[in-house]
Design a protein around this motif. Structure first.
Motif, short mmCIF file in Angstrom:
data_model
loop_
_atom_site.label_atom_id
_atom_site.label_comp_id
_atom_site.label_asym_id
_atom_site.label_seq_id
_atom_site.Cartn_x
_atom_site.Cartn_y
_atom_site.Cartn_z
N ARG A 120 30.94 -13.38 62.62
CA ARG A 120 29.71 -13.62 63.39
C ARG A 120 29.96 -13.39 64.88
NH1 ARG A 120 24.19 -13.58 62.76
NH2 ARG A 120 23.66 -13.56 64.96
N ALA A 121 31.16 -13.75 65.35
CA ALA A 121 31.47 -13.53 66.77
C ALA A 121 31.47 -12.04 67.11
CB ALA A 121 32.83 -14.15 67.10
N LEU A 122 32.03 -11.22 66.21
CA LEU A 122 32.00 -9.78 66.44
C LEU A 122 30.59 -9.23 66.41
CD1 LEU A 122 35.05 -8.24 64.55
CD2 LEU A 122 34.55 -8.13 66.98
N LEU A 123 29.81 -9.69 65.42
CA LEU A 123 28.43 -9.22 65.33
C LEU A 123 27.64 -9.59 66.58
CD1 LEU A 123 26.13 -7.92 63.75
CD2 LEU A 123 25.72 -10.13 62.64
N ASP A 124 27.85 -10.81 67.09
CA ASP A 124 27.15 -11.23 68.31
C ASP A 124 27.56 -10.36 69.50
OD1 ASP A 124 25.83 -13.20 66.97
OD2 ASP A 124 27.19 -14.81 67.57
N ALA A 125 28.86 -9.97 69.55
CA ALA A 125 29.32 -9.11 70.65
C ALA A 125 28.66 -7.73 70.55
CB ALA A 125 30.84 -8.96 70.59
N TYR A 126 28.54 -7.19 69.34
CA TYR A 126 27.88 -5.90 69.15
C TYR A 126 26.42 -5.99 69.58
CZ TYR A 126 31.90 -4.62 66.18
OH TYR A 126 33.14 -4.35 65.69
N ALA A 127 25.74 -7.04 69.15
CA ALA A 127 24.33 -7.19 69.48
C ALA A 127 24.13 -7.33 70.98
CB ALA A 127 23.76 -8.41 68.75
N ASP A 128 25.05 -8.04 71.64
CA ASP A 128 24.95 -8.20 73.09
C ASP A 128 25.07 -6.85 73.80
OD1 ASP A 128 24.99 -9.93 75.57
OD2 ASP A 128 26.93 -8.95 75.77
N ARG A 129 26.00 -5.99 73.32
CA ARG A 129 26.15 -4.66 73.93
C ARG A 129 24.87 -3.85 73.74
NH1 ARG A 129 31.47 -3.04 75.02
NH2 ARG A 129 32.67 -4.90 75.49
N VAL A 130 24.28 -3.92 72.56
CA VAL A 130 23.05 -3.18 72.29
C VAL A 130 21.93 -3.67 73.19
CG1 VAL A 130 21.25 -2.73 70.57
CG2 VAL A 130 23.67 -2.60 69.92
N ALA A 131 21.80 -4.97 73.34
CA ALA A 131 20.72 -5.55 74.13
C ALA A 131 20.83 -5.17 75.60
CB ALA A 131 20.71 -7.06 73.97
N ARG A 132 22.05 -4.96 76.10
CA ARG A 132 22.25 -4.68 77.53
C ARG A 132 22.40 -3.19 77.83
NH1 ARG A 132 26.70 -6.10 79.44
NH2 ARG A 132 27.86 -6.79 77.62
N THR A 133 22.15 -2.33 76.85
CA THR A 133 22.31 -0.90 77.07
C THR A 133 21.19 -0.35 77.95
OG1 THR A 133 23.35 -0.67 74.90
CG2 THR A 133 22.52 1.35 75.94
N PRO A 134 21.52 0.45 78.99
CA PRO A 134 20.49 1.02 79.86
C PRO A 134 19.64 2.05 79.13
CG PRO A 134 22.68 1.11 80.87
CD PRO A 134 22.87 0.78 79.43
N GLU A 135 18.47 2.28 79.67
CA GLU A 135 17.56 3.29 79.12
C GLU A 135 18.23 4.65 79.14
OE1 GLU A 135 13.07 5.08 79.92
OE2 GLU A 135 13.90 3.52 81.21
N GLY A 136 18.03 5.43 78.09
CA GLY A 136 18.63 6.75 77.97
C GLY A 136 19.87 6.75 77.10
N GLN A 137 20.45 5.55 76.82
CA GLN A 137 21.64 5.47 75.99
C GLN A 137 21.41 4.60 74.75
OE1 GLN A 137 25.13 4.25 78.10
NE2 GLN A 137 24.64 5.41 79.93
N ARG A 138 20.21 4.02 74.63
CA ARG A 138 20.00 2.98 73.61
C ARG A 138 20.12 3.49 72.19
NH1 ARG A 138 15.05 0.69 77.22
NH2 ARG A 138 16.32 -0.48 78.70
N HIS A 139 19.59 4.66 71.93
CA HIS A 139 19.62 5.19 70.57
C HIS A 139 21.06 5.38 70.09
CE1 HIS A 139 18.44 7.49 67.04
NE2 HIS A 139 19.29 8.42 67.39
N THR A 196 23.80 4.15 71.35
CA THR A 196 24.56 2.91 71.34
C THR A 196 24.26 2.08 70.09
OG1 THR A 196 24.58 2.87 73.75
CG2 THR A 196 25.05 0.79 72.63
N LEU A 197 22.98 2.01 69.72
CA LEU A 197 22.62 1.28 68.50
C LEU A 197 23.32 1.87 67.28
CD1 LEU A 197 20.97 -0.83 66.98
CD2 LEU A 197 19.06 0.80 66.94
N ILE A 198 23.35 3.18 67.20
CA ILE A 198 24.01 3.83 66.07
C ILE A 198 25.49 3.48 66.04
CG2 ILE A 198 24.71 6.06 65.11
CD1 ILE A 198 22.01 7.15 65.99
N ARG A 199 26.14 3.55 67.21
CA ARG A 199 27.58 3.25 67.27
C ARG A 199 27.89 1.84 66.76
NH1 ARG A 199 30.99 6.38 70.57
NH2 ARG A 199 29.97 8.14 71.58
#
Length: 251
Positions: free
Chosen positions: A198-217, A219-222
């Motif tokens: 769960r800690a890893l999943l939360d870290a992944y979700a945090d990175r996705v949530a903070r991704t700037p516009e233009g990189q979100r798609h 980043t979500l896939i990664r």
């Protein structure tokens, strides 16, 4: 007339050298390097003044190619409306050196911050209607080169690389590739604790949530791929999907 062409081209080419760029002769009336003078193309671009003089003495009608260093990014804008959109989104671009092309496009000269040098390529297609040039890898057709369709001309004069304005930060974010997913600090094995998963999943979700516009798609896939790698070790697929979708929606 031939002497005027020779003098003008050499004066421009020598000026580019004095600013810290390299130059090469282009075949008269074309964009390609002169095969008889620079058989290896942009690899033969020089910063030597005497070599330039010899090239244009041999072919006074040659156009001028300009090769910037790796810290210089040139936006090659040709598509109709692309320049209008860019300057509306990033007004600071209007202060950057800019050459007008015969067909109405522009070459905009910018400086990369040190941490971004080497991270962009000419294959990057983050901006519709815009190609990336310079970067120490591609030359630009430069004023006063004349083609059958017209001449290149400076609208805002060129400056030394260190005097160029930096790429606007929001624009640079769109151009840079997304960061790779973080590597786990531990090696997953069968029976990994739910708390660690769960800690890893939360870290992944945090990175996705903070991704700037233009990189979100991308980043979500990664991070979806990274989360998928945790499923065989006990992560609930539905839990992973809900966390990443929620993070993507919040971005």
């Amino acid at each position: 007339m031939q002497r005027i062409k020779y003098t003008t081209s050499v004066v421009f080419a020598q000026r580019y050298l004095s600013y810290g760029y390299r130059a090469l002769p282009l075949f008269p009336g074309e964009k390609r390097p002169h095969p008889g003078l620079v058989p290896h193309g942009l690899k033969d671009a020089t910063g030597d003044s005497a070599t330039l003089e010899a090239w244009w003495r041999a072919c006074p009608e040659c156009g001028v190619g300009l090769l910037p260093g790796p810290e210089v990014l040139v936006l090659d804008v040709d598509a109709p409306g692309a320049w209008e959109r860019l300057k509306e989104e990033h007004p600071a671009l209007l202060e950057a050196p800019r050459a007008r092309t015969p067909r109405g496009g522009v070459h905009v000269y910018l400086r990369l911050p040190p941490e971004a040098v080497g991270r962009l390529t000419a294959t990057t297609k983050a901006l519709p209607g815009v190609d990336l040039r310079g970067l120490g890898r591609s030359y630009l057709v430069a004023p006063p080169t004349t083609l059958p369709t017209g001449a290149y001309a400076w609208e805002v004069a060129l400056r030394r690389p260190e005097e160029l304005p930096l790429v606007p930060a929001p624009l640079l974010v769109r151009l840079l590739p997304p960061p790779p997913p973080p590597k786990p600090a531990w090696t997953p094995v069968e029976g990994t604790s739910p708390k660690r998963l769960r800690a890893l999943l939360d870290a992944y979700a945090d990175r996705v949530a903070r991704t700037p516009e233009g990189q979100r798609h991308n980043t979500l896939i990664r991070y979806a791929v990274a989360a998928g790698g945790l499923i065989p070790h006990g992560l609930d697929p539905r839990e992973a999907e809900e966390a990443l979708v929620a993070a993507a929606m919040s971005a």
